[in-house]
Scaffold this active site. Structure first.
Site, PDB file in Angstrom:
ATOM      1  N   LYS A  78       1.264  -6.325   7.054  1.00  0.00           N
ATOM      2  CA  LYS A  78       2.208  -5.250   7.354  1.00  0.00           C
ATOM      3  C   LYS A  78       3.633  -5.712   7.079  1.00  0.00           C
ATOM      4  O   LYS A  78       3.962  -6.882   7.322  1.00  0.00           O
ATOM      5  CB  LYS A  78       2.046  -4.853   8.833  1.00  0.00           C
ATOM      6  CG  LYS A  78       2.787  -3.579   9.236  1.00  0.00           C
ATOM      7  CD  LYS A  78       2.507  -3.239  10.705  1.00  0.00           C
ATOM      8  CE  LYS A  78       3.251  -1.998  11.165  1.00  0.00           C
ATOM      9  NZ  LYS A  78       2.947  -1.647  12.562  1.00  0.00           N
ATOM     10  N   SER A 153       1.804   3.145  13.476  1.00  0.00           N
ATOM     11  CA  SER A 153       2.670   2.817  12.363  1.00  0.00           C
ATOM     12  C   SER A 153       2.026   1.935  11.299  1.00  0.00           C
ATOM     13  O   SER A 153       2.531   1.880  10.185  1.00  0.00           O
ATOM     14  CB  SER A 153       3.918   2.119  12.902  1.00  0.00           C
ATOM     15  OG  SER A 153       3.590   0.846  13.432  1.00  0.00           O
ATOM     16  N   SER A 177      -0.182   1.268  17.400  1.00  0.00           N
ATOM     17  CA  SER A 177       0.045   1.224  15.952  1.00  0.00           C
ATOM     18  C   SER A 177      -1.012   0.517  15.116  1.00  0.00           C
ATOM     19  O   SER A 177      -0.982   0.589  13.892  1.00  0.00           O
ATOM     20  CB  SER A 177       1.411   0.595  15.655  1.00  0.00           C
ATOM     21  OG  SER A 177       2.429   1.533  15.902  1.00  0.00           O
TER      22      SER A 177
END
Lengths: 474, 474
Positions: A78, A153, A177
């Site tokens: 990420k 997210s 997330s």
């Protein structure tokens, strides 16, 4: 080629060790898949050259019979996790040109174990969002239905694993997330116990809630990843020593496990199709010998508000360093004030600004007691409620999210609707507990549904056992 | 003054001389090329996390114990949030409501009168960087970022510039003797904020106070206190009101000026630092630290008078500066006679080490050098007068005193036969002066000594000359 990309992470590790496939082949296949899926927008940065170079190195080590736990396996990271020499944007315009001079401790661990870092995945800006629609690099489209969001997210991380672009991905979970996008994309997402995985190098959103974890295709893969990711890190003072020697050897028999059902997790907000799938999963575990017990989390209704107060407060402080002085955007300016003002105005997206303003408000003198302090007290209550519930059960089961992946653009007009996406995930972060989301069926025209298991602190193994009971990957 | 009473409280910031910085392993050293003593942690890059330097905690507790403070068994870290380019994270990690040290008391002396100041608290925090303004551009140097800074807050127990200076002197000595700081004023390692108010004497009420920030020398503290006291009295005398405000001191102009009023005071939005664990100090740990406190000034004075039989006056002068006291101790340890060492230090070393206007004594000689000088003077190899030339020669160097004597040709003539023949010549050539002497004018001995010195280029041992003179003129 497709068969290659359908392997699970652990199958892939085995195939590499047995030299049935090379890391270069796998890496090329992943890069090709990423290219084909470009419109999904899963990656902010694809590391084609460095990945291929790393793959060659891995093949050399594998040829010598050496290599770490993830030797040669393409893995995505990420874009809020620092990678030395690879830009780390947090999906923010602010950090478009920021290249960290150091690796996050988890990235160091991945590299040490031979992982090939294939790229940096798209996300909601600074991890604030639940649809991956708040990215300065554009929204991510759900791999299964391009008109829908992948969740957020960690939307890019979940989607790329579902789409065969990487064998696992690192995500971060501050209020859901990892788990919510895992549910929306039909993959496994683990949010480990707070402090189990080092946060050093994770660009902080809300430090007391943030936790790094893996997104994988199987439960076994998640446990395998945790074996790499969980270690006491001297660079993170909050990092715990309570790591298990081996997570992968979790038991597969759910018999006798006590699973708690909290009424609060099955309220009006829950979509009926999703609810049906969750109940089916519960029945399945019951049929395998698990015992179902009723528990309650009385403070549940206060959790979401508590989360938004605490996380915004910490975010306002954590994101204050982005001031245009040292790195990232520096806007035109006439003086110090306009340097700050213009850089932050231009660099941050709307949602980030909202959280910063909320956070500064709840910390400001005169409001601190009513918001931040009160939220801290409710946090204690929530922790206690979970502790009490765990006196009666080994884990709590419930939905990961109230619906399946929603349509892109549906909730962008009213951001508070997006906040409601998190009602089932945030209590876990507030209490610092581990939780896993695992696919358990489909609803609403074939979109995956994720069931969530919440465990006692440091009891990830029970979560793996129960999740395994749903999908049998071992 | 004019029927007014001044009330003063201080906030003193002192840099601790730990080897590394407070939250990272960078060297804690003064100066250096800008931005050469910093790393991702102290320059606040995204994703970094602090790790507390245990020495900094220990030093603060040590200082607290030396100031008779209560030591907290449980203290924590808080973020003090504000924007400034010298603060790379945009918050200072500090301690808000639970400092390491609580209430304490420091006794000091002013003109022979014993006085005391209550300590309100002592906490630990990190220093900020430095801005360098040059040719219309401002640059930032992060070398000082993360230097451990101890803040000592006193109660408003001081009433004049003289009291403040006497107290600061005592404080400086405590900090040096405990070994927690070098207290180098010119390097800014001690800075203080002065809270001051005036009120009609005997009114029983305190006036409105102002805070003058960042005074970095004793002389500026003195001058600013006198200035601010007079200013406030003038305002009150002319029927005005004191505005509660933060002020700055311009040492060049010799005047203070208002920086901001109460209404513009910063809202620091303090909240607990989530990236650091609280500091837990069990009593046993505190006792260990207490046991490690070295001999303080009072104990040294007692030892000098009781064990070394020095006059109290000597003991007091020698202990005023720890470096001087250390030099004395080591010189005695090297074999010097205590009283002789004391005399020489008080007359020669302090004369040389104390320069006009400077606040720190320079000790430009080590114990071995000093002991050599003392024995060279003691055995008559050189005269006391010549020893000053040796001192000048070896000051601030590691040159040997003996070699210096050789090089400068300072060895004195102790050959009584040679001196006697010279003296006889002078006596024969000056019958009138001899007659004066015999008539009882002993002052004329100086004439003979001077003549011998002239004839021998000052190298004759005056003691030998005197003895011979007495013998020959009898």
């Amino acid at each position: 080629m497709n068969d290659l990309l359908n392997m699970s992470l652990t199958e892939c590790v085995k195939a590499l060790k047995e030299k049935k496939v090379s890391s270069v082949e796998l890496t090329k296949a992943c890069l090709k898949r990423i290219e084909e899926n470009k419109k999904l927008n899963d990656f902010i940065t694809v590391c084609a050259d460095s990945a291929l170079a790393a793959a060659k190195e891995s093949d050399r080590r594998l040829a010598d019979g050496r290599g770490g736990m993830l030797e040669g396996v393409p893995i995505a990271v990420k874009d809020n996790i620092s990678t030395e020499g690879i830009r780390t944007t947090c999906a923010s315009k602010f950090l478009d040109n920021y290249i960290p001079p150091f690796d996050a401790s988890v990235v160091e661990a991945l590299r040490r174990e031979g992982a090939v870092i294939i790229g940096k995945t798209n996300m909601d800006e600074f991890a604030m969002g639940s649809g991956n629609e708040n990215s300065a690099y554009g929204a991510v489209k759900n791999f299964r239905d391009n008109s829908r969001v992948p969740g957020g997210s960690s939307g890019g991380s979940a989607n790329c694993v579902a789409a065969g672009e990487a064998f696992a991905a690192l995500g971060s979970d501050t209020g859901g997330s990892i788990r919510q996008p895992a549910a929306y994309c039909g993959v496994v997402g683990l949010k480990p116990t707070y402090s189990l995985v080092s946060r050093y190098g994770l660009v902080a959103f809300a430090s007391s809630l943030d936790q790094i974890g893996p997104l994988t295709r199987t439960v076994k893969d998640a446990a395998y990843m945790l074996d790499v990711l969980a270690f006491k890190d001297g660079k993170d003072s909050t990092s715990s020593e309570r790591t298990e020697k081996c997570y992968s050897d979790y038991p597969t028999d759910v018999k006798g496990k006590k699973i708690g059902i909290a009424r609060e997790y099955f309220g009006d907000a829950l979509d009926k199709g999703v609810k049906d799938e969750i109940m089916k999963a519960v029945k399945l575990l019951e049929s395998k010998g698990a015992e179902i017990v009723d528990v309650e989390i009385k403070s549940f209704p206060a959790a979401l508000a508590t989360y938004y107060v605490l996380s915004s407060a910490e975010a306002a402080s954590n994101l204050a360093r982005f001031d245009g002085v040292k790195y990232g955007i520096r806007a035109e300016n006439d003086d110090l004030y306009s340097l700050y003002y213009n850089s932050r105005t231009q660099g941050f997206g709307a949602e980030v600004k909202r959280r910063i303003m909320t956070g500064n408000y709840v910390l400001s003198s005169g409001y601190y007691d009513a918001y931040y302090l009160k939220a801290s007290k409710i946090r204690t209550l929530i922790k206690k409620d979970f502790e009490k519930a765990f006196e009666k059960c080994d884990a709590i089961v419930g939905p990961t999210a109230p619906t399946v992946a929603f349509k892109a653009g549906d909730k962008t007009k009213d951001y508070t609707k997006v906040y409601l996406e998190d009602i089932y995930t945030v209590p876990v972060n507030i209490a610092g507990l581990p939780a896993i989301s695992v696919p358990c069926g489909v609803a609403d025209g074939g979109m995956p549904v994720g069931v969530q298991f919440i465990g006692k602190a440091f009891d990830e193994k029970t979560l793996f056992t129960l999740a395994e009971g749903i999908c049998n990957s071992k | 003054m004019n029927g007014y009473e001044t009330t003063i409280g201080l906030e003193i910031h002192c840099e601790l001389k730990t080897e590394s910085k407070i939250f990272c392993s960078c060297a804690n050293v003064f100066g250096g090329e800008p931005n050469t003593h910093c790393c991702p942690v102290c320059s606040g890059l995204p994703g970094v996390m602090p790790v507390i330097n245990k020495k900094a905690v220990e030093y603060t507790v040590k200082a607290g114990l030396a100031m008779n403070c209560e030591i907290s068994e449980y203290s924590k870290w808080d973020r003090k949030n504000y924007f400034y380019p010298d603060l790379p994270k945009a918050w200072q990690t500090s301690q808000y409501d639970l400092p390491l040290c609580g209430k304490g008391l420091v006794e000091y002396e002013l003109n022979g009168e014993k006085k005391s100041v209550r300590i309100n608290r002592i906490h630990l925090e990190e220093d900020a960087g430095k801005l360098i303004h040059e040719g219309g551009i401002t640059r930032v140097d992060y070398n000082r970022c993360g230097v451990p800074l101890m803040e000592i807050v006193t109660e408003p127990d001081l009433h004049s510039a003289d009291e403040v200076l006497a107290f600061l002197d005592e404080l400086k000595s405590i900090l040096k003797y405990t070994g927690v700081s070098d207290v180098k004023m010119q390097e800014g390692s001690l800075r203080c904020d002065v809270n001051l108010s005036v009120a009609k004497a005997g009114g029983g009420k305190l006036g409105t106070r102002t805070e003058t920030k960042n005074l970095n020398s004793f002389s500026s503290a003195r001058r600013s206190i006198i200035f601010e006291t007079n200013r406030q009295i003038e305002v009150l005398e002319s029927g005005g009101e004191i505005r509660q405000e933060t002020r700055r001191w311009d040492d060049n102009k010799g005047e203070g000026y208002s920086m901001r009023g109460k209404e513009d005071a910063h809202d620091y939005r303090y909240f607990p630092e989530p990236d650091l664990m609280p500091v837990v100090l069990p009593k046993s740990e505190v006792e260990k630290i207490r046991a490690s406190i070295p001999e303080l000034k009072g104990e040294r004075i007692a030892r000098y008078t009781d064990e070394l039989s020095l006059p109290p006056y000597d003991a007091k002068i020698l202990t005023q500066d720890k470096e001087i006291a250390d030099l004395f101790d080591e010189t005695v340890k090297a074999g010097a006679n205590p009283k002789k060492a004391s005399n020489y230090i008080m007359s020669e070393i302090l004369r040389k080490g104390k320069t006009e206007g400077a606040e720190d004594v320079v000790v430009g000689i080590n114990a071995k050098q000093l002991n050599d000088i003392l024995s060279l003077v003691g055995d008559g190899t050189i005269s006391l007068v010549a020893s000053k030339q040796v001192l000048d020669d070896i000051w601030l160097s590691d040159k040997s005193a003996k070699e210096s004597v050789e090089k400068l040709g300072l060895k004195q003539n102790n050959d009584s036969g040679e001196i006697e023949s010279i003296l006889r010549g002078i006596i024969d050539a000056n019958p009138k002066v001899v007659a004066d002497y015999r008539a009882g004018n002993e002052k004329v001995t100086a004439f003979f000594v001077g003549q011998v010195m002239k004839a021998t280029k000052g190298k004759s041992n005056p003691k030998v000359v005197n003895e011979l003179l007495v013998k020959l003129l009898k």
